[in-house]
Design a protein around this motif. Structure first.
Motif, PDB file in Angstrom:
ATOM      1  N   LYS A  36     -17.027  -7.125  49.594  1.00 23.30           N
ATOM      2  CA  LYS A  36     -17.355  -8.494  49.965  1.00 23.30           C
ATOM      3  C   LYS A  36     -16.109  -9.359  49.829  1.00 23.30           C
ATOM      4  O   LYS A  36     -15.458  -9.348  48.795  1.00 23.30           O
ATOM      5  CB  LYS A  36     -18.477  -9.040  49.072  1.00 23.30           C
ATOM      6  N   GLU A  37     -15.788 -10.076  50.909  1.00 27.39           N
ATOM      7  CA  GLU A  37     -14.613 -10.938  50.889  1.00 27.39           C
ATOM      8  C   GLU A  37     -14.808 -12.088  49.899  1.00 27.39           C
ATOM      9  O   GLU A  37     -15.903 -12.619  49.745  1.00 27.39           O
ATOM     10  CB  GLU A  37     -14.360 -11.514  52.290  1.00 27.39           C
ATOM     11  N   GLY A  38     -13.715 -12.468  49.219  1.00 26.89           N
ATOM     12  CA  GLY A  38     -13.777 -13.571  48.286  1.00 26.89           C
ATOM     13  C   GLY A  38     -13.813 -14.918  48.991  1.00 26.89           C
ATOM     14  O   GLY A  38     -13.457 -15.041  50.171  1.00 26.89           O
ATOM     15  N   THR A  39     -14.254 -15.947  48.258  1.00 29.62           N
ATOM     16  CA  THR A  39     -14.273 -17.311  48.758  1.00 29.62           C
ATOM     17  C   THR A  39     -13.471 -18.172  47.786  1.00 29.62           C
ATOM     18  O   THR A  39     -12.829 -17.655  46.871  1.00 29.62           O
ATOM     19  CB  THR A  39     -15.719 -17.838  48.856  1.00 29.62           C
ATOM     20  N   SER A  40     -13.547 -19.491  47.953  1.00 29.05           N
ATOM     21  CA  SER A  40     -12.811 -20.376  47.054  1.00 29.05           C
ATOM     22  C   SER A  40     -13.386 -20.373  45.643  1.00 29.05           C
ATOM     23  O   SER A  40     -12.693 -20.729  44.683  1.00 29.05           O
ATOM     24  CB  SER A  40     -12.806 -21.806  47.599  1.00 29.05           C
ATOM     25  N   ASP A  41     -14.669 -19.951  45.502  1.00 28.86           N
ATOM     26  CA  ASP A  41     -15.271 -19.913  44.163  1.00 28.86           C
ATOM     27  C   ASP A  41     -15.795 -18.543  43.760  1.00 28.86           C
ATOM     28  O   ASP A  41     -16.512 -18.418  42.773  1.00 28.86           O
ATOM     29  CB  ASP A  41     -16.384 -20.955  44.051  1.00 28.86           C
ATOM     30  N   THR A  42     -15.448 -17.506  44.507  1.00 31.52           N
ATOM     31  CA  THR A  42     -15.809 -16.128  44.131  1.00 31.52           C
ATOM     32  C   THR A  42     -14.635 -15.197  44.405  1.00 31.52           C
ATOM     33  O   THR A  42     -13.870 -15.413  45.353  1.00 31.52           O
ATOM     34  CB  THR A  42     -17.033 -15.606  44.899  1.00 31.52           C
ATOM     35  N   ASP A  43     -14.511 -14.157  43.589  1.00 38.54           N
ATOM     36  CA  ASP A  43     -13.453 -13.173  43.790  1.00 38.54           C
ATOM     37  C   ASP A  43     -13.899 -12.123  44.815  1.00 38.54           C
ATOM     38  O   ASP A  43     -15.102 -11.937  45.060  1.00 38.54           O
ATOM     39  CB  ASP A  43     -13.118 -12.490  42.460  1.00 38.54           C
ATOM     40  N   THR A  44     -12.946 -11.443  45.403  1.00 35.46           N
ATOM     41  CA  THR A  44     -13.239 -10.317  46.280  1.00 35.46           C
ATOM     42  C   THR A  44     -13.808  -9.167  45.451  1.00 35.46           C
ATOM     43  O   THR A  44     -13.363  -8.942  44.322  1.00 35.46           O
ATOM     44  CB  THR A  44     -11.966  -9.838  47.004  1.00 35.46           C
ATOM     45  N   THR A  45     -14.786  -8.460  45.976  1.00 33.84           N
ATOM     46  CA  THR A  45     -15.309  -7.275  45.296  1.00 33.84           C
ATOM     47  C   THR A  45     -14.929  -6.039  46.106  1.00 33.84           C
ATOM     48  O   THR A  45     -14.933  -6.065  47.338  1.00 33.84           O
ATOM     49  CB  THR A  45     -16.839  -7.336  45.130  1.00 33.84           C
TER      50      THR A  45
END
Length: 203
Positions: free
Chosen positions: A93-102
């Motif tokens: 899953k691609e990261g966003t501004s408030d989540t890391d990439t998994t």
């Protein structure tokens, strides 16, 4: 006059020691700076300037490829995790501004840590052991010894133990204990064993 001034200075020091400035208690998602309670930056943003008596906290969004996943007063955002294909990793899953990439592992591999920073091959179950639990992307194969009446003669990360059965037409139970490696059991005269899927019986 000089003595009076010294006494006043001494009493002033004592009073300031006995009566310190009141402790500042801020609300949730706030922090203290310069005797003020400032709002923290929300997830996905970093701190640029603290608040003052006249201005609010200044925050800006993290750039592409960066993130912050908590309320914070950080001056720098964190870099997204890199899923290195040389380590068998791919993006889950691609990261966003408030989540890391998994990341996840390629087929036939599983993560070596909870953070999934590298991968390793699924462990095959050797002959005599069957697969009790098939490996996943985050867990290894679970093997179990074949019970009596079952066998495994291959090394596999997928194969379970297979049952031995009596030859067609036989009304006697097979003897021996062939469950470990699939070798023919010692059977009474005229009684044979065969593996499921085999064309001929073993005697």
């Amino acid at each position: 006059m000089v003595l009076l001034r010294l006494r006043c200075l001494l009493w002033g020091c004592l009073l300031s020691t006995v009566h310190p400035e009141p402790h500042i208690t801020c609300g949730e998602n706030q922090y203290v700076t310069n005797n003020h309670c400032c709002d923290m930056c929300q997830p996905g943003k970093k701190l640029v300037n603290d608040c003052t008596e006249f201005t609010t906290t200044e925050c800006v969004s993290c750039k592409t490829g960066e993130f912050l996943d908590t309320w914070n007063r950080e001056r720098h955002c964190h870099q997204h995790k890199y899923c290195d294909p040389n380590l068998g990793l791919k993006v889950q899953k691609e990261g966003t501004s408030d989540t890391d990439t998994t990341c996840r592992c390629d087929e036939g591999l599983h993560c070596t840590t909870n953070a999934c920073e590298s991968c390793t091959q699924h462990t095959p179950c050797p002959p005599g052991l069957g697969v009790k639990q098939v490996a996943t992307g985050v867990s290894d194969t679970v093997c179990d010894p074949c019970p009596a009446g079952f066998f495994s003669n291959v090394s596999s990360a997928l194969e379970k133990c297979h049952p031995w059965t009596r030859s067609p037409g036989s009304d006697k139970s097979p003897g021996g204990d062939p469950h470990h490696n699939g070798d023919s059991a010692r059977c009474p005269a005229g009684v044979g064993l065969y593996q499921k899927g085999d064309q001929g019986a073993r005697e």
